[in-house]
Write a protein that holds these residues in place. Structure first.
Motif, PDB file in Angstrom:
ATOM      1  N   LYS A 128       0.823  -1.217   0.000  1.00  0.00           N
ATOM      2  CA  LYS A 128       0.000   0.000   0.000  1.00  0.00           C
ATOM      3  C   LYS A 128       0.854   1.262   0.000  1.00  0.00           C
ATOM      4  O   LYS A 128       0.551   2.233  -0.697  1.00  0.00           O
ATOM      5  N   THR A 129       1.910   1.261   0.797  1.00  0.00           N
ATOM      6  CA  THR A 129       2.772   2.441   0.882  1.00  0.00           C
ATOM      7  C   THR A 129       3.464   2.713  -0.453  1.00  0.00           C
ATOM      8  O   THR A 129       3.466   3.853  -0.945  1.00  0.00           O
ATOM      9  N   ILE A 130       4.040   1.686  -1.045  1.00  0.00           N
ATOM     10  CA  ILE A 130       4.752   1.867  -2.316  1.00  0.00           C
ATOM     11  C   ILE A 130       3.782   2.278  -3.412  1.00  0.00           C
ATOM     12  O   ILE A 130       4.075   3.189  -4.204  1.00  0.00           O
ATOM     13  N   LEU A 131       2.624   1.644  -3.484  1.00  0.00           N
ATOM     14  CA  LEU A 131       1.637   2.029  -4.500  1.00  0.00           C
ATOM     15  C   LEU A 131       1.179   3.470  -4.296  1.00  0.00           C
ATOM     16  O   LEU A 131       1.026   4.224  -5.269  1.00  0.00           O
ATOM     17  N   GLY A 132       0.970   3.873  -3.049  1.00  0.00           N
ATOM     18  CA  GLY A 132       0.588   5.263  -2.770  1.00  0.00           C
ATOM     19  C   GLY A 132       1.673   6.238  -3.189  1.00  0.00           C
ATOM     20  O   GLY A 132       1.399   7.273  -3.807  1.00  0.00           O
ATOM     21  N   ASP A 133       2.928   5.905  -2.865  1.00  0.00           N
ATOM     22  CA  ASP A 133       4.047   6.764  -3.279  1.00  0.00           C
ATOM     23  C   ASP A 133       4.152   6.830  -4.799  1.00  0.00           C
ATOM     24  O   ASP A 133       4.423   7.885  -5.369  1.00  0.00           O
ATOM     25  N   MET A 134       3.931   5.712  -5.441  1.00  0.00           N
ATOM     26  CA  MET A 134       4.017   5.641  -6.899  1.00  0.00           C
ATOM     27  C   MET A 134       2.932   6.506  -7.549  1.00  0.00           C
ATOM     28  O   MET A 134       3.180   7.205  -8.529  1.00  0.00           O
ATOM     29  N   GLN A 135       1.732   6.474  -6.988  1.00  0.00           N
ATOM     30  CA  GLN A 135       0.629   7.265  -7.536  1.00  0.00           C
ATOM     31  C   GLN A 135       0.908   8.761  -7.432  1.00  0.00           C
ATOM     32  O   GLN A 135       0.495   9.528  -8.301  1.00  0.00           O
ATOM     33  N   LYS A 136       1.607   9.171  -6.385  1.00  0.00           N
ATOM     34  CA  LYS A 136       1.897  10.594  -6.164  1.00  0.00           C
ATOM     35  C   LYS A 136       3.159  11.073  -6.880  1.00  0.00           C
ATOM     36  O   LYS A 136       3.348  12.270  -7.031  1.00  0.00           O
ATOM     37  N   ASN A 137       4.008  10.164  -7.301  1.00  0.00           N
ATOM     38  CA  ASN A 137       5.322  10.519  -7.828  1.00  0.00           C
ATOM     39  C   ASN A 137       5.263  10.757  -9.337  1.00  0.00           C
ATOM     40  O   ASN A 137       5.398   9.834 -10.134  1.00  0.00           O
ATOM     41  N   ASN A 138       5.098  12.015  -9.733  1.00  0.00           N
ATOM     42  CA  ASN A 138       5.036  12.359 -11.151  1.00  0.00           C
ATOM     43  C   ASN A 138       6.369  12.151 -11.858  1.00  0.00           C
ATOM     44  O   ASN A 138       6.421  12.132 -13.085  1.00  0.00           O
ATOM     45  N   LYS A 139       7.435  12.023 -11.105  1.00  0.00           N
ATOM     46  CA  LYS A 139       8.761  11.820 -11.702  1.00  0.00           C
ATOM     47  C   LYS A 139       9.063  10.343 -11.963  1.00  0.00           C
ATOM     48  O   LYS A 139      10.090  10.032 -12.550  1.00  0.00           O
ATOM     49  N   LEU A 197       1.426   0.991 -12.542  1.00  0.00           N
ATOM     50  CA  LEU A 197       0.112   1.028 -11.901  1.00  0.00           C
ATOM     51  C   LEU A 197      -0.905   0.230 -12.712  1.00  0.00           C
ATOM     52  O   LEU A 197      -1.757  -0.457 -12.141  1.00  0.00           O
ATOM     53  N   TRP A 198      -0.817   0.282 -14.030  1.00  0.00           N
ATOM     54  CA  TRP A 198      -1.697  -0.518 -14.873  1.00  0.00           C
ATOM     55  C   TRP A 198      -1.470  -2.007 -14.608  1.00  0.00           C
ATOM     56  O   TRP A 198      -2.434  -2.769 -14.478  1.00  0.00           O
ATOM     57  N   MET A 199      -0.205  -2.412 -14.526  1.00  0.00           N
ATOM     58  CA  MET A 199       0.121  -3.825 -14.260  1.00  0.00           C
ATOM     59  C   MET A 199      -0.406  -4.261 -12.893  1.00  0.00           C
ATOM     60  O   MET A 199      -0.983  -5.349 -12.757  1.00  0.00           O
ATOM     61  N   PHE A 200      -0.227  -3.425 -11.870  1.00  0.00           N
ATOM     62  CA  PHE A 200      -0.704  -3.763 -10.526  1.00  0.00           C
ATOM     63  C   PHE A 200      -2.235  -3.797 -10.479  1.00  0.00           C
ATOM     64  O   PHE A 200      -2.819  -4.612  -9.769  1.00  0.00           O
ATOM     65  N   ARG A 201      -2.884  -2.928 -11.246  1.00  0.00           N
ATOM     66  CA  ARG A 201      -4.348  -2.931 -11.324  1.00  0.00           C
ATOM     67  C   ARG A 201      -4.842  -4.204 -12.011  1.00  0.00           C
ATOM     68  O   ARG A 201      -5.805  -4.837 -11.568  1.00  0.00           O
ATOM     69  N   GLN A 202      -4.172  -4.604 -13.086  1.00  0.00           N
ATOM     70  CA  GLN A 202      -4.549  -5.842 -13.778  1.00  0.00           C
ATOM     71  C   GLN A 202      -4.404  -7.051 -12.847  1.00  0.00           C
ATOM     72  O   GLN A 202      -5.252  -7.935 -12.827  1.00  0.00           O
ATOM     73  N   ALA A 203      -3.308  -7.087 -12.101  1.00  0.00           N
ATOM     74  CA  ALA A 203      -3.101  -8.188 -11.150  1.00  0.00           C
ATOM     75  C   ALA A 203      -4.194  -8.179 -10.084  1.00  0.00           C
ATOM     76  O   ALA A 203      -4.691  -9.236  -9.683  1.00  0.00           O
ATOM     77  N   GLY A 204      -4.589  -6.995  -9.632  1.00  0.00           N
ATOM     78  CA  GLY A 204      -5.654  -6.879  -8.644  1.00  0.00           C
ATOM     79  C   GLY A 204      -6.988  -7.366  -9.175  1.00  0.00           C
ATOM     80  O   GLY A 204      -7.763  -8.003  -8.460  1.00  0.00           O
ATOM     81  N   ARG A 205      -7.267  -7.106 -10.438  1.00  0.00           N
ATOM     82  CA  ARG A 205      -8.526  -7.561 -11.048  1.00  0.00           C
ATOM     83  C   ARG A 205      -8.585  -9.082 -11.161  1.00  0.00           C
ATOM     84  O   ARG A 205      -9.660  -9.660 -11.132  1.00  0.00           O
ATOM     85  N   ARG A 206      -7.431  -9.695 -11.315  1.00  0.00           N
ATOM     86  CA  ARG A 206      -7.397 -11.159 -11.435  1.00  0.00           C
ATOM     87  C   ARG A 206      -7.587 -11.857 -10.090  1.00  0.00           C
ATOM     88  O   ARG A 206      -7.780 -13.052 -10.040  1.00  0.00           O
ATOM     89  N   ASN A 207      -7.530 -11.094  -9.019  1.00  0.00           N
ATOM     90  CA  ASN A 207      -7.605 -11.682  -7.684  1.00  0.00           C
ATOM     91  C   ASN A 207      -8.780 -11.062  -6.931  1.00  0.00           C
ATOM     92  O   ASN A 207      -8.746  -9.890  -6.578  1.00  0.00           O
ATOM     93  N   ARG A 208      -9.780 -11.854  -6.656  1.00  0.00           N
ATOM     94  CA  ARG A 208     -10.995 -11.323  -6.025  1.00  0.00           C
ATOM     95  C   ARG A 208     -10.775 -10.851  -4.584  1.00  0.00           C
ATOM     96  O   ARG A 208     -11.623 -10.197  -3.999  1.00  0.00           O
ATOM     97  N   ILE A 223      -8.262  -3.051  -5.348  1.00  0.00           N
ATOM     98  CA  ILE A 223      -7.938  -2.454  -6.644  1.00  0.00           C
ATOM     99  C   ILE A 223      -6.627  -3.021  -7.176  1.00  0.00           C
ATOM    100  O   ILE A 223      -6.574  -3.560  -8.282  1.00  0.00           O
ATOM    101  N   PHE A 224      -5.559  -2.895  -6.404  1.00  0.00           N
ATOM    102  CA  PHE A 224      -4.230  -3.271  -6.848  1.00  0.00           C
ATOM    103  C   PHE A 224      -3.738  -4.532  -6.135  1.00  0.00           C
ATOM    104  O   PHE A 224      -4.170  -4.824  -5.023  1.00  0.00           O
ATOM    105  N   GLN A 225      -2.830  -5.212  -6.782  1.00  0.00           N
ATOM    106  CA  GLN A 225      -2.057  -6.253  -6.118  1.00  0.00           C
ATOM    107  C   GLN A 225      -0.596  -5.951  -6.388  1.00  0.00           C
ATOM    108  O   GLN A 225      -0.180  -5.864  -7.545  1.00  0.00           O
ATOM    109  N   PHE A 226       0.192  -5.809  -5.324  1.00  0.00           N
ATOM    110  CA  PHE A 226       1.609  -5.483  -5.456  1.00  0.00           C
ATOM    111  C   PHE A 226       2.474  -6.737  -5.355  1.00  0.00           C
ATOM    112  O   PHE A 226       3.304  -6.993  -6.209  1.00  0.00           O
ATOM    113  N   TRP A 227       2.300  -7.496  -4.288  1.00  0.00           N
ATOM    114  CA  TRP A 227       3.108  -8.698  -4.063  1.00  0.00           C
ATOM    115  C   TRP A 227       2.377  -9.940  -4.568  1.00  0.00           C
ATOM    116  O   TRP A 227       1.156 -10.031  -4.460  1.00  0.00           O
ATOM    117  N   GLN A 228       3.118 -10.896  -5.069  1.00  0.00           N
ATOM    118  CA  GLN A 228       2.548 -12.207  -5.318  1.00  0.00           C
ATOM    119  C   GLN A 228       2.162 -12.779  -3.953  1.00  0.00           C
ATOM    120  O   GLN A 228       2.778 -12.474  -2.941  1.00  0.00           O
TER     121      GLN A 228
END
Length: 183
Positions: A85-96, A104-115, A119-124
């Motif tokens: 959650k922390t890394i995803l939050g930092d990533m969402q805020k980091n325009n650089k 974020l798209w990849m993490f969102r796709q992984a989250g959709r595959r897992n009920r 929203i997101f899945q970061f770790w396997q």
């Protein structure tokens, strides 16, 4: 695989967990620092004992156990949830962050595959814990994790890689204090 489970919560285990799709997230210091801070917090506040560790670009190797009265499975679950959650939050805020939209798209796709995810899945999900019961196995895994950065070309000697416990075993210095293990 459902065959990987921690049965003895206080026994040392070799554990590896990876970012979904093996995305190289830990190339930025801020994301690596989140993992290091979380490991320290779990040591100080949750009963985590760290015997060896190495953070690579897309996974982490740990040799860990839990203090008496604490649950290693719960510590790992909480640590993965917090760091994700922390890394995803930092990533969402980091325009650089040059790969932000793609990651974020990849993490969102992984989250959709897992009920089980909002929203997101970061770790396997799988940690692949393997109980350590012999000195031979402990030494084999410790050498493996300490030489992982050398093998990947990040450094010439394990002691030169700051995101591992190798320096602790040589100099009693490092980013994380290690609880040396005697089996």
């Amino acid at each position: 695989m459902s065959g990987y489970k921690i049965y003895n919560q206080q026994q040392a285990h070799f554990i590896t967990y990876s970012v979904v799709d093996w995305i190289d997230v830990f190339v930025r210091p801020m994301y690596k620092d989140t993992v290091v801070e979380s490991l320290r917090y779990c040591q100080d506040s949750k009963g985590l004992r760290i015997h060896g560790w190495c953070l690579m670009t897309n996974h982490i190797h740990l040799i860990i156990s839990a203090q008496e009265g604490t649950n290693l499975s719960d510590i790992l679950r909480d640590m993965k949830r917090h760091t994700g959650k922390t890394i995803l939050g930092d990533m969402q805020k980091n325009n650089k962050e040059s790969r932000r939209k793609w990651m974020l798209w990849m993490f969102r796709q992984a989250g959709r595959r897992n009920r089980n995810n909002e929203i997101f899945q970061f770790w396997q999900h799988n940690n692949r814990p393997i109980e350590i019961t012999t000195n031979k196995f402990f030494n084999q895994k410790m050498n493996y994790i300490h030489y992982n950065p050398v093998k990947e070309g990040f450094c010439h000697k394990p002691i030169d890689y700051p995101y591992s416990s190798a320096r602790w075993y040589y100099e009693k210095k490092g980013l994380i204090e290690v609880d040396e293990l005697l089996i």
